[in-house]
Design a protein around this motif. Structure first.
Motif, short mmCIF file in Angstrom:
data_model
loop_
_atom_site.label_atom_id
_atom_site.label_comp_id
_atom_site.label_asym_id
_atom_site.label_seq_id
_atom_site.Cartn_x
_atom_site.Cartn_y
_atom_site.Cartn_z
N TRP A 52 -58.89 -29.97 39.95
CA TRP A 52 -57.65 -30.28 40.67
C TRP A 52 -57.89 -30.03 42.15
O TRP A 52 -58.54 -29.03 42.51
CB TRP A 52 -56.50 -29.39 40.18
CG TRP A 52 -55.13 -29.97 40.38
CD1 TRP A 52 -54.46 -30.80 39.51
CD2 TRP A 52 -54.26 -29.78 41.51
NE1 TRP A 52 -53.23 -31.13 40.03
CE2 TRP A 52 -53.09 -30.51 41.26
CE3 TRP A 52 -54.36 -29.06 42.70
CZ2 TRP A 52 -52.02 -30.56 42.16
CZ3 TRP A 52 -53.30 -29.11 43.60
CH2 TRP A 52 -52.15 -29.84 43.32
N TYR A 56 -49.53 -28.40 48.10
CA TYR A 56 -48.12 -28.10 47.93
C TYR A 56 -47.54 -27.95 49.34
O TYR A 56 -48.13 -27.28 50.18
CB TYR A 56 -47.92 -26.80 47.13
CG TYR A 56 -48.10 -27.01 45.65
CD1 TYR A 56 -47.02 -27.34 44.84
CD2 TYR A 56 -49.35 -26.91 45.05
CE1 TYR A 56 -47.17 -27.55 43.47
CE2 TYR A 56 -49.52 -27.13 43.69
CZ TYR A 56 -48.42 -27.45 42.91
OH TYR A 56 -48.57 -27.66 41.57
N GLY A 82 -47.52 -16.91 41.48
CA GLY A 82 -48.84 -17.49 41.23
C GLY A 82 -49.74 -17.41 42.45
O GLY A 82 -49.43 -16.75 43.45
N VAL A 83 -50.85 -18.11 42.36
CA VAL A 83 -51.85 -18.04 43.43
C VAL A 83 -51.36 -18.79 44.67
O VAL A 83 -51.46 -18.30 45.80
CB VAL A 83 -53.20 -18.62 42.94
CG1 VAL A 83 -54.28 -18.38 43.98
CG2 VAL A 83 -53.62 -17.98 41.61
N CYS A 84 -50.79 -19.99 44.44
CA CYS A 84 -50.27 -20.76 45.58
C CYS A 84 -49.13 -20.02 46.26
O CYS A 84 -49.06 -19.96 47.50
CB CYS A 84 -49.78 -22.14 45.11
SG CYS A 84 -51.11 -23.22 44.60
N HIS A 105 -50.23 -15.88 37.57
CA HIS A 105 -50.89 -17.19 37.70
C HIS A 105 -50.14 -18.26 36.91
O HIS A 105 -49.73 -18.04 35.77
CB HIS A 105 -52.34 -17.07 37.19
CG HIS A 105 -52.97 -18.40 36.93
ND1 HIS A 105 -53.29 -18.84 35.66
CD2 HIS A 105 -53.31 -19.39 37.78
CE1 HIS A 105 -53.81 -20.06 35.76
NE2 HIS A 105 -53.84 -20.41 37.02
N ILE A 106 -49.97 -19.41 37.54
CA ILE A 106 -49.25 -20.51 36.88
C ILE A 106 -50.30 -21.47 36.33
O ILE A 106 -51.03 -22.10 37.10
CB ILE A 106 -48.33 -21.23 37.89
CG1 ILE A 106 -47.35 -20.23 38.53
CG2 ILE A 106 -47.59 -22.38 37.24
CD1 ILE A 106 -46.75 -20.69 39.84
N CYS A 108 -51.10 -24.59 35.36
CA CYS A 108 -50.73 -26.01 35.32
C CYS A 108 -51.70 -26.75 34.40
O CYS A 108 -51.32 -27.66 33.70
CB CYS A 108 -50.79 -26.61 36.71
SG CYS A 108 -49.45 -26.09 37.76
N GLU A 115 -59.88 -20.43 41.41
CA GLU A 115 -58.98 -21.17 42.31
C GLU A 115 -59.17 -20.68 43.74
O GLU A 115 -59.43 -19.50 43.99
CB GLU A 115 -57.54 -20.91 41.84
CG GLU A 115 -56.46 -21.65 42.61
CD GLU A 115 -55.14 -21.73 41.82
OE1 GLU A 115 -55.08 -21.24 40.67
OE2 GLU A 115 -54.18 -22.30 42.36
N ASP A 131 -54.82 -26.50 47.66
CA ASP A 131 -55.13 -25.80 46.40
C ASP A 131 -56.30 -26.49 45.71
O ASP A 131 -56.24 -27.71 45.45
CB ASP A 131 -53.88 -25.85 45.50
CG ASP A 131 -54.09 -25.15 44.16
OD1 ASP A 131 -55.01 -24.32 44.06
OD2 ASP A 131 -53.32 -25.43 43.22
N ASP A 133 -58.81 -26.14 42.29
CA ASP A 133 -58.99 -25.47 41.00
C ASP A 133 -60.33 -25.90 40.41
O ASP A 133 -60.76 -27.03 40.59
CB ASP A 133 -57.91 -25.90 40.01
CG ASP A 133 -56.58 -25.26 40.29
OD1 ASP A 133 -56.23 -25.15 41.47
OD2 ASP A 133 -55.89 -24.88 39.33
N1 SME Z 1 -52.47 -22.41 39.42
C1 SME Z 1 -51.60 -22.52 40.56
C2 SME Z 1 -50.53 -23.56 40.33
C3 SME Z 1 -50.87 -24.89 40.88
S1 SME Z 1 -51.94 -25.72 39.92
O1 SME Z 1 -53.17 -25.00 39.75
C4 SME Z 1 -52.20 -27.24 40.46
C5 SME Z 1 -50.98 -21.19 40.91
O2 SME Z 1 -51.05 -20.23 40.16
O3 SME Z 1 -50.38 -21.14 41.98
#
Ligand code: SME
Length: 159
Positions: A52, A56, A82-84, A105-106, A108, A115, A131, A133
């Motif tokens: 990815w 954002y 999350g990381v972003c 962590h999200i 997706c 990341e 971002d 990944d």
């Molecule tokens: N993993 C990210 C979310 C965005 S996706 O990876 C595209 C996070 O934890 O912010």
């Protein structure tokens, strides 16, 4: 179509060529969405082992999905989530070797294991985050971080 033919060499050369290609792509173009779209495509086709690559945007204090390459992703991320969200809240680069060990962590895309998130800041204001990944653990090195920070600096002027 633009064909930059960036050869995989040492990391310094790779990022120097990538920065120069990005500079050429965005030169004279004031549309931020177009510039993010081309930047995502350029990064995606140049850097190996990504699943990815994209942006954002800071829309009223919330991160909203921007142009990207890869699988469809979560649309809205709150600052601090999350990381972003951590990158957005702190305006600090987040380089995470194992996303599964990162609090909040999200996921997706379940294929992601590491990341790199670079905040894009202009005049002290967060505009967006870049971002990246990877399915590989610890994919992103300090050289990747430095190279992507430079890409962020180029983009900060044209988003
Ligand atoms: N993993 C990210 C979310 C965005 S996706 O990876 C595209 C996070 O934890 O912010």
């Amino acid at each position: 179509m633009y064909d930059f033919k960036i050869a995989a060499g040492d990391s310094e050369t790779l990022y120097r060529d990538l920065a120069s290609a990005l500079q050429g792509l965005v030169a004279g173009e004031p549309d931020g969405i177009a510039n993010m779209a081309n930047a995502a495509a350029l990064i995606w086709e140049t850097l190996p082992d990504l699943n990815w690559a994209g942006f954002y945007r800071n829309v009223g204090g919330e991160l909203v999905l921007g142009p990207f390459q890869g699988r469809p992703a979560c649309i809205r991320i709150k600052f601090g989530e999350g990381v972003c969200g951590a990158a957005a809240a702190t305006k600090q680069v987040q380089r995470v070797d194992d996303v599964h060990a990162f609090p909040g962590h999200i996921a997706c895309d379940s294929a992601s294991n590491s990341e790199l998130v670079v905040p894009i800041v202009r005049d002290g204001e967060l505009i967006a985050v870049l971002d990246l990944d990877s399915p590989k653990h610890a994919r992103f090195t300090a050289e990747d971080e430095a190279g992507c920070v430079k890409l962020g600096e180029i983009l900060a002027k044209v988003l």
